[in-house]
Design a protein around this motif. Structure first.
Motif, mmCIF file in Angstrom:
data_model
loop_
_atom_site.group_PDB
_atom_site.id
_atom_site.type_symbol
_atom_site.label_atom_id
_atom_site.label_comp_id
_atom_site.label_asym_id
_atom_site.label_seq_id
_atom_site.Cartn_x
_atom_site.Cartn_y
_atom_site.Cartn_z
ATOM 1 N N TYR A 135 0.952 -1.215 -0.164
ATOM 2 C CA TYR A 135 0.105 0.042 0.054
ATOM 3 C C TYR A 135 0.855 1.280 0.043
ATOM 4 O O TYR A 135 0.441 2.321 -0.427
ATOM 5 C CB TYR A 135 -1.040 -0.034 1.282
ATOM 6 C CG TYR A 135 -0.289 -0.322 2.446
ATOM 7 C CD1 TYR A 135 0.429 0.814 3.299
ATOM 8 C CD2 TYR A 135 -0.509 -1.509 3.166
ATOM 9 C CE1 TYR A 135 1.042 0.390 4.547
ATOM 10 C CE2 TYR A 135 -0.078 -1.731 4.457
ATOM 11 C CZ TYR A 135 0.737 -0.858 4.935
ATOM 12 O OH TYR A 135 1.160 -0.925 6.335
ATOM 13 N N LEU A 136 2.039 1.273 0.189
ATOM 14 C CA LEU A 136 2.941 2.401 0.346
ATOM 15 C C LEU A 136 3.876 2.470 -1.105
ATOM 16 O O LEU A 136 4.162 3.592 -1.349
ATOM 17 C CB LEU A 136 3.997 2.329 1.332
ATOM 18 C CG LEU A 136 3.520 2.563 2.960
ATOM 19 C CD1 LEU A 136 4.632 2.692 3.812
ATOM 20 C CD2 LEU A 136 2.870 4.034 3.048
ATOM 21 N N VAL A 231 8.753 1.836 8.646
ATOM 22 C CA VAL A 231 9.089 0.984 7.575
ATOM 23 C C VAL A 231 10.108 1.796 6.684
ATOM 24 O O VAL A 231 11.085 1.004 5.906
ATOM 25 C CB VAL A 231 8.085 0.246 6.535
ATOM 26 C CG1 VAL A 231 7.307 -0.708 7.410
ATOM 27 C CG2 VAL A 231 7.252 1.322 6.046
ATOM 28 N N ALA A 232 10.213 2.911 6.801
ATOM 29 C CA ALA A 232 11.031 3.819 5.639
ATOM 30 C C ALA A 232 12.325 4.255 6.338
ATOM 31 O O ALA A 232 12.383 5.148 6.997
ATOM 32 C CB ALA A 232 10.031 4.957 5.331
ATOM 33 N N ARG A 255 11.051 -1.080 11.298
ATOM 34 C CA ARG A 255 10.242 -2.354 11.709
ATOM 35 C C ARG A 255 9.014 -2.004 11.030
ATOM 36 O O ARG A 255 8.359 -0.864 11.036
ATOM 37 C CB ARG A 255 10.507 -2.638 13.222
ATOM 38 C CG ARG A 255 11.706 -3.033 13.658
ATOM 39 C CD ARG A 255 11.488 -3.298 15.073
ATOM 40 N NE ARG A 255 12.717 -3.704 15.452
ATOM 41 C CZ ARG A 255 13.285 -4.651 16.402
ATOM 42 N NH1 ARG A 255 12.425 -5.580 16.933
ATOM 43 N NH2 ARG A 255 14.389 -4.636 17.309
ATOM 44 N N HIS A 273 0.167 7.870 15.635
ATOM 45 C CA HIS A 273 -0.508 9.097 14.934
ATOM 46 C C HIS A 273 -0.564 9.230 13.475
ATOM 47 O O HIS A 273 0.473 9.134 12.986
ATOM 48 C CB HIS A 273 0.311 10.438 15.636
ATOM 49 C CG HIS A 273 0.905 10.303 16.941
ATOM 50 N ND1 HIS A 273 1.849 9.303 17.405
ATOM 51 C CD2 HIS A 273 0.193 10.838 18.016
ATOM 52 C CE1 HIS A 273 2.043 9.460 18.558
ATOM 53 N NE2 HIS A 273 1.091 10.269 19.130
ATOM 54 N N LEU A 275 -1.120 6.983 11.782
ATOM 55 C CA LEU A 275 -0.723 5.877 10.928
ATOM 56 C C LEU A 275 -1.716 5.024 10.137
ATOM 57 O O LEU A 275 -1.489 4.715 8.988
ATOM 58 C CB LEU A 275 0.171 4.986 11.729
ATOM 59 C CG LEU A 275 0.154 3.425 11.408
ATOM 60 C CD1 LEU A 275 1.407 3.460 10.340
ATOM 61 C CD2 LEU A 275 0.812 2.564 12.596
#
Ligand SMILES: C[S@@+](CC[C@H](N)C(=O)[O-])C[C@H]1O[C@@H](n2cnc3c(N)ncnc32)[C@H](O)[C@@H]1O
Length: 386
Positions: A135-136, A231-232, A255, A273, A275
């Motif tokens: 999704y990213l 994750v980034a 993570r 927040h 997310l």
């Protein structure tokens, strides 16, 4: 180290991609345009809807438009709506382009700063093998040309630098000089009220980006060990440099919030927040289950999100949904329809401990809706105890 503020109010710290006078003028034009769209044009659209479209619909169909999708189809041909859409989309793209140019000009300095941050209190633990969720990868979320995760140089921080300055311009300064309004809103609007005097020993902030909301936890709970994951990698490298510049001892790690790899019962407080709206239904359920697994007995989970649709009228819903279709925010609407309370119970939380409430926040959305808390907006909090 922090210093003065920019003329537009953003707090200057060593990691900030500070605009030149010329860059600032152009960035602030975007800010002004965005503000005009939100504060003058969106209410105009609402007036047009309420005084012309609704009466016509009632005359023809015997009832007002049923929901946000019908409203969208009725508003779409209106020239004011088309101009609003064109200007909003264009301002968003131009905002990122302008800030990216400014960040790229300073990239060598920012890379050096990030490399030199390793000695500061806190830590950075990257995992190059971690898979970026689909999704990213599927879209450039909210039209951000780097996405959160793309890298253009070894040990890159570009996306983080872009996000830090870009969010400030995007929000028109409503998140405060350090873009930290969401962290403080949860602390003051929820934790101070529901757990006054509590001193969590270990805190985890999920989906921390550049740590805007993480840093306030180090200030409110100075004795706590504060961890933050994303994750980034470019966001985390920048977050580490930024936290070092602000003197905040945060442990950043690359993570996935759906499967963090931390041992069971590792944290007293698990927070996020905004997310959830950038994930998926499946990921939300996994994040809630992971939060449950990570909490110690007596611990607390708090996920802060934008308000759900059932707290706003259909026209406000329609304006919110604009971002889903026009600003590369595929989950922006769907998340507002989820029964997060039921999902938390499914994740393992005792239903008696799960609740959601709206708390005040500085950020207002372009809903053209009056009646939000005075001077600011509202944020949804999903909370549950272990
Ligand atoms: C809107 S930003 C969060 C902003 C930040 N929490 C704040 O308050 O300023 C969403 C972040 O979540 C991260 N993210 C999305 N899915 C994730 C996942 N499954 N695990 C960890 N981070 C994730 C993205 O990389 C992005 O940095």
């Amino acid at each position: 180290m922090t210093g003065a503020a920019l003329a537009d109010g953003q707090t200057v710290h060593d990691a900030l991609a500070v605009p030149t006078a010329e860059e600032a003028v152009r960035q602030n034009e975007i800010w002004t345009l965005k503000r005009k769209l939100a504060e003058e044009i969106a209410p105009e659209l609402r007036r047009h809807y309420e005084t012309e479209i609704v009466p016509r619909h009632v005359a023809e169909h015997g009832a007002p438009p049923a929901d946000r999708r019908v409203i969208a189809s009725l508003m779409a041909p209106d020239p004011r709506m088309r101009l609003f859409s064109a200007l909003r989309r264009r301002s968003q793209e131009q905002m990122w382009d302008l800030v990216l140019t400014s960040a790229n000009r300073q990239l060598d300095r920012l890379l050096d700063l990030a490399a030199g941050a390793s000695a500061a209190p806190g830590s950075l633990d990257l995992d190059p093998a971690l898979e970026i969720p689909r999704y990213l990868r599927a879209v450039d979320i909210h039209c951000m040309p780097t996405g959160y995760y793309r890298e253009f140089a070894p040990d890159d921080v570009t996306a983080g630098a872009l996000y830090d300055r870009g969010v400030y311009v995007y929000a028109g300064g409503q998140l405060g000089g350090l873009n930290d309004d969401k962290g403080w809103s949860v602390i003051r609007g929820y934790l101070d009220r529901h757990r006054p005097g509590w001193t969590p020993a270990r805190i985890l902030d999920m989906g921390c980006s550049v740590g805007h909301s993480t840093v306030p936890y180090t200030l409110r709970y100075p004795a706590a060990e504060v961890h933050a994951i994303d994750v980034a990698a470019p966001m985390l490298r920048y977050a580490r440099a930024r936290a070092a510049a602000l003197g905040a001892p945060v442990h950043f790690a690359q993570r996935d919030a759906t499967a963090t790899g931390y041992p069971d019962a590792s944290f007293d407080l698990v927070v996020s927040h905004i997310l959830l709206h950038e994930t998926s239904v499946k990921a939300v359920q996994q994040v809630l289950a992971e939060s449950y697994r990570l909490l110690r007995p007596g611990g607390l989970m708090i996920h802060a999100e934008y308000p759900p649709f059932d707290t706003m009228d259909p026209f406000a819903q329609f304006l919110v949904e604009w971002d889903t279709t026009n600003n590369n925010e595929p989950f922006w609407s769907k998340v507002r329809t989820l029964d997060l309370v039921a999902m938390a119970a499914t994740a393992g939380f005792d239903p008696a401990t799960v609740h959601r409430e709206l708390i005040p926040t500085g950020r207002r959305l372009t809903t053209g809706q009056s009646g939000s808390t005075s001077g600011g907006g509202r944020m949804q909090v999903l909370a549950a105890s272990r």
